[in-house]
Design a protein around this motif. Structure first.
Motif, PDB file in Angstrom:
ATOM      1  N   UNK A  18      -2.873   1.635   0.084  1.00 34.19           N
ATOM      2  CA  UNK A  18      -4.018   2.512  -0.099  1.00 34.19           C
ATOM      3  C   UNK A  18      -4.570   2.274  -1.494  1.00 34.19           C
ATOM      4  N   UNK A  19      -5.649   2.960  -1.792  1.00 36.53           N
ATOM      5  CA  UNK A  19      -6.303   2.783  -3.090  1.00 36.53           C
ATOM      6  C   UNK A  19      -6.364   4.135  -3.786  1.00 36.53           C
ATOM      7  N   UNK A  20      -5.895   4.162  -5.023  1.00 35.53           N
ATOM      8  CA  UNK A  20      -5.983   5.360  -5.846  1.00 35.53           C
ATOM      9  C   UNK A  20      -7.019   5.055  -6.923  1.00 35.53           C
ATOM     10  N   UNK A  21      -8.075   5.850  -6.937  1.00 35.40           N
ATOM     11  CA  UNK A  21      -9.202   5.581  -7.856  1.00 35.40           C
ATOM     12  C   UNK A  21      -9.628   4.121  -7.767  1.00 35.40           C
ATOM     13  N   UNK A  50       3.917   7.678  -5.546  1.00 39.81           N
ATOM     14  CA  UNK A  50       2.948   7.407  -6.620  1.00 39.81           C
ATOM     15  C   UNK A  50       3.493   7.827  -7.981  1.00 39.81           C
ATOM     16  N   UNK A  51       4.803   8.038  -8.072  1.00 35.33           N
ATOM     17  CA  UNK A  51       5.349   8.603  -9.311  1.00 35.33           C
ATOM     18  C   UNK A  51       5.073   7.720 -10.521  1.00 35.33           C
ATOM     19  N   UNK A 107      -8.227   6.266  -1.003  1.00 37.47           N
ATOM     20  CA  UNK A 107      -8.879   5.536   0.087  1.00 37.47           C
ATOM     21  C   UNK A 107      -7.797   4.901   0.937  1.00 37.47           C
ATOM     22  N   UNK A 108      -7.802   5.275   2.209  1.00 34.75           N
ATOM     23  CA  UNK A 108      -6.775   4.789   3.134  1.00 34.75           C
ATOM     24  C   UNK A 108      -7.416   3.791   4.089  1.00 34.75           C
TER      25      UNK A 108
END
Lengths: 367, 170
Positions: A178-181, A208-209, A220-221
């Protein structure tokens, strides 16, 4: 590991299935259970542990009723609207972390943007292009396949539950990243609930730690869509999460001991998780002593106050210039404001439980 | 696995359920043994698992997933035993390898396995002994599949380190 030794290990481990002797006490108690099941079926008792279809109420159903009651009470007091229905993500939490407070952090009213394929899925990179995958043409289908209905970020793990749309029920869905930011992250664990509960939905989890997210962030998945051997064009689901509301930080703490100093930093707690870094600075004399005795230091979060089974997850370990560093995250009781950090002297290669406690320090979790 | 047997068990046929679960006793025992060392605790965990499976089997929609589903219940019950009796009481009694396997070479490997952290050992056991895929192990242990893969790799690496260490000392 060398290939030869690896295959030897494979062979032996696979061959380990033989020669198991089940102790008499295990067999006896199993037979007691079978007898009870048979007996209660024959007696058709009201106290039966369920015999005959749909008789009685299972413990799972009762548990959900209790949670729903808790949500209604919370909503009445706090004015916050929580889902008064079954929460799929709550089933995904480890038992110790599945408190009503943790469930309150599950977001159920999520604004989701669905787009076509923007990011190239990982699986395509090696084997395909945007239009072709393993020699087959990728088929477009713009109709949404998944409705995201529950999300939670507990300070370490992102949980997502989506129900298949009518269109989505035709397909098998998967997400590998997935996308983080807008930055790629993963891998993502995908569970098709149909294989477990028969429901048309999926859960997605990822750790996501390492990102230390403490503010709003966009997820965004990218969903891969399959039907048998056919591959369909990806759909991407985007939404915004808030980490801020569920995160409390505490100031760094230092504990001095004879021969070493402990620095506890990056302390973050959420409703059900605590994470922090532990760094040991050793004197030269202490290091030599450890070398001579073939021992090392390790950390354990201890005490009844920390929920069982989630105690002391350590990610990362290094020794450099007199430092030992560990990164710990663990499940946490929601009412807790301090935990005990035990430092153990452990024989190299030995069991942690055989270690000798040489220091105990209280870590404050609130500012 | 006999899907028809599972379906009969789901329809509350106690004979089918008994036959089904008896066929899994070896797997259940070996897996429970990775968490609990007291045979009494293992027996209680297995008994609770049998009763829970009987209670909840009608909730299982996909028969193909039943073994992973059962294993997850078992593992939860093993941790429940630790919660009830404390880790120490469970861990103090080390396994008697000779009773577990008469093969000397395998006993050596068991000993190596026992030196691993449980989180690695459990993944290795489910993967190699029970033949679960990493995705299934993720579901059984309630963790992301990526974590399973990482633990599988680290577990193998650590096992190799132990193996080399042992050989070097011989």
């Amino acid at each position: 590991m060398e290939e030869k030794q690896m295959s030897e290990m494979d062979k032996i481990m696979q061959g380990w299935n033989n020669d198991t002797v089940i102790p008499e006490v295990v067999t006896r108690k199993a037979e007691e259970a079978f007898s009870r099941i048979h007996r209660e079926c024959e007696e058709n008792s009201e106290k039966s542990i369920i015999c005959g279809a749909n008789k009685g109420t299972s413990t799972v159903h009762r548990r959900w009723k209790r949670y729903v009651a808790a949500f209604i009470a919370a909503a009445a007091v706090g004015g916050t609207v929580f889902a008064a229905t079954r929460l799929h993500l709550a089933e995904l939490f480890p038992k110790e972390m599945n408190s009503p407070q943790a469930q309150e952090q599950i977001m159920t009213d999520i604004a989701v943007a669905v787009t076509g394929q923007v990011h190239m899925p990982e699986a395509y990179r090696e084997e395909g292009t945007e239009d072709m995958f393993w020699g087959r043409k990728v088929i477009p289908d713009a109709s949404p396949v998944l409705s995201i209905e529950e999300v939670q970020y507990d300070g370490t793990t992102l949980y997502i539950y989506g129900a298949s749309t009518e269109n989505g029920r035709k397909y098998e869905l998967n997400a590998d990243r997935l996308y983080i930011n807008d930055k790629e992250y993963g891998p993502v664990g995908t569970t098709n609930l149909n294989e477990w509960t028969g429901e048309d939905g999926y859960t997605f989890t990822t750790d996501l730690s390492a990102l230390h997210l403490e503010d709003d962030f966009t997820v965004t998945l990218p969903l891969s869509i399959y039907q048998g051997e056919e591959r369909f064009q990806n759909q991407e689901l985007s939404f915004t999460m808030s980490a801020k509301a569920n995160i409390q930080k505490a100031e760094d703490q230092t504990f001095a001991h004879d021969g070493f100093t402990i620095y506890v930093t990056n302390i973050v707690r959420t409703t059900n998780v605590v994470r922090f870094s532990v760094r040991y600075q050793l004197t030269e004399e202490e290091r030599e002593k450890l070398d001579e005795t073939n021992t090392g230091l390790t950390s354990v979060i201890s005490g009844d106050e920390v929920e069982d089974g989630q105690n002391g997850f350590t990610s990362g370990y290094e020794v450099e210039d007199g430092y030992v560093e560990e990164h710990i995250h663990a499940g946490l009781s929601p009412d807790l404001d301090q935990i005990t950090l035990q430092t153990l002297l452990v024989e190299n290669g030995g069991y942690v439980r055989d270690g000798k406690v040489i220091a105990e320090d209280m870590i404050r979790l609130n500012e | 696995m006999d899907v028809e047997l599972i379906r009969r068990a789901k329809s509350r046929d106690p004979d089918a359920f008994t036959e089904l679960m008896r066929s899994q006793m070896n797997s259940m025992y070996k897996t429970a043994r990775q968490i609990l060392q007291s045979d009494e605790d293992i027996a209680d965990a297995v008994q609770d698992t049998l009763l829970t499976c009987w209670q909840k089997l009608d909730q299982l929609r996909d028969e193909r997933a039943w073994r992973a589903w059962m294993m997850r219940i078992l593992i939860n019950n093993c941790y429940e035993q630790i919660r009830k009796h404390g880790l120490e009481s469970s861990m103090d009694i080390l396994p008697e390898a000779a009773a577990y396997s008469e093969n000397y070479e395998q006993t050596e490997w068991q000993d190596l396995l026992w030196r691993l952290d449980e989180k690695y050992r459990m993944v290795l056991i489910l993967y190699y002994l029970e033949g679960f895929r990493t995705g299934e192990i993720a579901q059984i242990l309630g963790m992301p599949e990526a974590t399973v893969r990482t633990r599988l790799k680290r577990g193998r690496d650590r096992l190799a380190e132990e193996y080399h260490g042992g050989k070097a000392n011989e």
